[in-house]
Enzyme design. Structure first.
Site, PDB file in Angstrom:
ATOM      1  N   GLN A  11       0.816  -1.214   0.000  1.00 30.14           N
ATOM      2  CA  GLN A  11       0.000   0.000   0.000  1.00 30.14           C
ATOM      3  C   GLN A  11       0.850   1.265   0.000  1.00 30.14           C
ATOM      4  O   GLN A  11       0.626   2.175  -0.797  1.00 30.14           O
ATOM      5  CB  GLN A  11      -0.930   0.019   1.222  1.00 30.14           C
ATOM      6  CG  GLN A  11      -1.747   1.303   1.276  1.00 30.14           C
ATOM      7  CD  GLN A  11      -2.870   1.255   2.286  1.00 30.14           C
ATOM      8  OE1 GLN A  11      -3.057   0.277   2.988  1.00 30.14           O
ATOM      9  NE2 GLN A  11      -3.633   2.319   2.356  1.00 30.14           N
ATOM     10  N   GLU A  71      -3.035  -7.426  -1.955  1.00 25.77           N
ATOM     11  CA  GLU A  71      -4.497  -7.328  -1.884  1.00 25.77           C
ATOM     12  C   GLU A  71      -4.944  -6.273  -2.881  1.00 25.77           C
ATOM     13  O   GLU A  71      -4.186  -5.380  -3.227  1.00 25.77           O
ATOM     14  CB  GLU A  71      -4.958  -7.036  -0.456  1.00 25.77           C
ATOM     15  CG  GLU A  71      -4.440  -5.758   0.149  1.00 25.77           C
ATOM     16  CD  GLU A  71      -5.484  -4.669   0.126  1.00 25.77           C
ATOM     17  OE1 GLU A  71      -6.670  -4.981   0.219  1.00 25.77           O
ATOM     18  OE2 GLU A  71      -5.108  -3.497  -0.015  1.00 25.77           O
ATOM     19  N   SER A 140       7.194   0.134   2.333  1.00 26.72           N
ATOM     20  CA  SER A 140       7.328   0.474   3.747  1.00 26.72           C
ATOM     21  C   SER A 140       7.984  -0.695   4.464  1.00 26.72           C
ATOM     22  O   SER A 140       7.886  -1.837   4.021  1.00 26.72           O
ATOM     23  CB  SER A 140       5.961   0.754   4.364  1.00 26.72           C
ATOM     24  OG  SER A 140       5.230  -0.453   4.418  1.00 26.72           O
ATOM     25  N   GLY A 144       3.176  -5.885   5.784  1.00 26.91           N
ATOM     26  CA  GLY A 144       3.522  -7.264   5.454  1.00 26.91           C
ATOM     27  C   GLY A 144       4.061  -7.390   4.040  1.00 26.91           C
ATOM     28  O   GLY A 144       5.079  -8.044   3.793  1.00 26.91           O
ATOM     29  N   THR A 145       3.368  -6.740   3.087  1.00 27.78           N
ATOM     30  CA  THR A 145       3.809  -6.815   1.689  1.00 27.78           C
ATOM     31  C   THR A 145       5.105  -6.026   1.506  1.00 27.78           C
ATOM     32  O   THR A 145       6.062  -6.504   0.902  1.00 27.78           O
ATOM     33  CB  THR A 145       2.717  -6.257   0.749  1.00 27.78           C
ATOM     34  OG1 THR A 145       1.469  -6.870   1.074  1.00 27.78           O
ATOM     35  CG2 THR A 145       3.046  -6.562  -0.694  1.00 27.78           C
ATOM     36  N   THR A 179       1.101   2.074  12.605  1.00 24.32           N
ATOM     37  CA  THR A 179      -0.127   1.577  11.990  1.00 24.32           C
ATOM     38  C   THR A 179      -0.375   0.134  12.393  1.00 24.32           C
ATOM     39  O   THR A 179      -1.447  -0.392  12.186  1.00 24.32           O
ATOM     40  CB  THR A 179      -0.057   1.651  10.458  1.00 24.32           C
ATOM     41  OG1 THR A 179       1.149   1.015  10.043  1.00 24.32           O
ATOM     42  CG2 THR A 179      -0.043   3.086   9.990  1.00 24.32           C
ATOM     43  N   ASN A 206       7.006   8.594   8.715  1.00 20.37           N
ATOM     44  CA  ASN A 206       5.735   9.306   8.584  1.00 20.37           C
ATOM     45  C   ASN A 206       5.600  10.430   9.595  1.00 20.37           C
ATOM     46  O   ASN A 206       5.047  11.476   9.305  1.00 20.37           O
ATOM     47  CB  ASN A 206       4.562   8.339   8.755  1.00 20.37           C
ATOM     48  CG  ASN A 206       4.210   7.663   7.441  1.00 20.37           C
ATOM     49  OD1 ASN A 206       4.610   8.128   6.389  1.00 20.37           O
ATOM     50  ND2 ASN A 206       3.480   6.569   7.502  1.00 20.37           N
ATOM     51  N   GLU A 254      26.216   7.160  -9.348  1.00 15.76           N
ATOM     52  CA  GLU A 254      27.001   8.243  -8.762  1.00 15.76           C
ATOM     53  C   GLU A 254      26.558   8.514  -7.321  1.00 15.76           C
ATOM     54  O   GLU A 254      27.370   8.860  -6.473  1.00 15.76           O
ATOM     55  CB  GLU A 254      26.802   9.501  -9.607  1.00 15.76           C
ATOM     56  CG  GLU A 254      28.071  10.250  -9.891  1.00 15.76           C
ATOM     57  CD  GLU A 254      27.852  11.353 -10.908  1.00 15.76           C
ATOM     58  OE1 GLU A 254      28.167  12.498 -10.583  1.00 15.76           O
ATOM     59  OE2 GLU A 254      27.348  11.070 -12.010  1.00 15.76           O
TER      60      GLU A 254
END
Length: 451
Positions: A11, A71, A140, A144-145, A179, A206, A254
């Site tokens: 996401q 997802e 991120s 999980g992904t 999160t 964040n 570079e």
């Protein structure tokens, strides 16, 4: 050509991708359907923006990018959004069930079903390149992904494209707000797995960006769109030298050469300036000196840490817009005299400078003001070890009680992978500590005098 393939995972990666491509399109005058009215050379692919876009025979410009999420909901938004015609449908790959904030699901159970599909798509993109320079991976650390699948993908990319550089733009778990509870676990597992597969990783947290939006842009309750547009500006500055002609151009390799003194110490800190709202910009025109000086304010950094406690190993300043080398030299000299910038003693205090004459573009109606010049600073400092220390502390608190570990073991991981990852991060912290220790202390004095 020195093409660059962007891979947006999970996401966070996909939403950062939306902001980045929206901005690239505005910068190059490409419409949401991929047409580019200003492009006179239809079908000729030697324009510098072709590093990021391929051009079809009919003059449509397609991003060299792959979006992956395990997802469907986030990628469905791209499929139905304003830029739906920009991307090739096969570049948007989504699964049926998500990784549930679980590194093990992203890396083992569910990830392994999709990794070949994604690699196949990347291979097709790579085949269209005449001289592929490398990959930009957006993700991120906490999801999980983003943690599991991205690390699996990077392992495979290392096997198939060994020599190509891989740069990451990664969302690092914020110190206060999270999160998910298991962010620290996912972060250390993915850092451990990708440490040797990533050449350079620009971390963004964040909370730091959230504070910048509140403080500098007067956004009382920033949304992810606000945050991502700011990240988009930074990524645009980093990649501007690849997409535009400029006086002092810097390419991907570079960056590594200048920012990464040792393979493991590859986490530069990013700072961007000026970040001001349209109301404020109306009243002030910021000089090169002011924006350069602002880069050394901890408040403008994208990760919460304090460089005044650390030492700099390398520093790149990427200017864009109305900037001449004379002003830059003066600003840097000024910063060196005024600020307490401490470099490690084994490194010359040089600043690598890139200048791009294309002024910064902003998304119409967004919070950022249109300015005539901006600078993005990439610095490798030992202070970023603070961020790792915070993360490790959180892991220790949970792992002492083996909290949440069963979710990972249930998806095919072994408990020892946690301790291995934790040890690797302890070593990383130690590496940073050792890099900052003065070399010419003690018994080295005699040798130091020989020169």
């Amino acid at each position: 050509m020195r093409e660059c393939i962007s891979i947006h995972v999970g996401q966070a990666g996909v939403q950062m991708g939306n902001s980045c491509w929206e901005l690239y399109c505005l910068e190059h005058g490409i419409q949401p359907d991929g047409q580019m009215p200003s492009d006179k050379t239809v079908g000729v692919c030697n324009d510098s923006f072709n590093t990021f876009f391929t051009e079809t025979g009919s003059g449509k410009h397609v991003p060299r990018a792959v979006f992956v999420d395990l997802e469907p909901s986030v990628i469905d938004e791209v499929r139905s959004g304003i830029y739906r015609q920009l991307f090739h449908p096969e570049q948007l790959i989504s699964g049926k069930e998500d990784a549930a904030n679980n590194y093990a699901r992203g890396h083992y159970t569910i990830g392994k079903e999709y990794v070949d599909i994604v690699l196949d798509r990347i291979r097709k993109l790579a085949d269209q390149c005449t001289g592929l320079q490398g990959f930009l991976i957006f993700r991120s650390f906490g999801g999980g992904t983003g943690s599991g699948f991205a690390s699996l993908l990077m392992e495979r990319l290392s096997v198939e494209y060994g020599k190509k550089s891989k740069l990451e733009i990664a969302i690092y778990p914020a110190p206060q707000s999270a999160t998910s509870v298991v962010e620290p676990y996912n972060s250390i597992l993915t850092t451990h797995t990708t440490l040797e597969h990533s050449d350079c990783c620009f971390m963004v947290d964040n909370e730091a960006i959230f504070d910048i939006c509140q403080r500098n842009l007067d956004v009382s309750r920033p949304t992810y769109t606000n945050l991502n547009r700011l990240i988009g500006q930074i990524v645009s500055s980093i990649t501007a030298s690849l997409r535009f002609e400029g006086a002092l151009n810097v390419d991907l390799t570079e960056f590594q050469t200048n920012l990464v003194p040792y393979p493991r110490i590859h986490f530069p800190l990013t700072t961007y300036s000026p970040i001001i709202s349209a109301e404020k910009a109306y009243h002030e025109q910021l000089s090169v000196g002011e924006i350069t000086s602002a880069c050394f304010e901890p408040a403008n950094q994208m990760v919460k840490c304090d460089p005044r406690h650390g030492k700099y190993m390398a520093c790149c300043l990427l200017y864009r817009g109305d900037v001449v080398p004379k002003d830059v030299t003066a600003s840097i000299a000024n910063v060196k005299t005024k600020r307490t910038i401490q470099f490690v003693d084994w490194c010359p205090t040089g600043f690598k400078v890139g200048i791009n004459y294309q002024p910064p573009t902003v998304v119409p109606g967004a919070d950022l003001a249109k300015v005539s010049r901006a600078v993005c600073m990439l610095s490798n400092t030992t202070a970023i070890a603070e961020a790792w220390a915070r993360l490790d502390h959180k892991v220790d608190l949970m792992y002492a009680k083996r909290a949440f570990v069963h979710w990972y073991v249930g998806e095919g991981m072994e408990e020892r992978q946690f301790s291995e990852a934790r040890e690797d991060l302890a070593t990383l912290e130690k590496d940073y500590e050792e890099v900052g220790i003065d070399t010419a202390d003690g018994e080295d004095d005699e040798e130091a005098n020989d020169y």
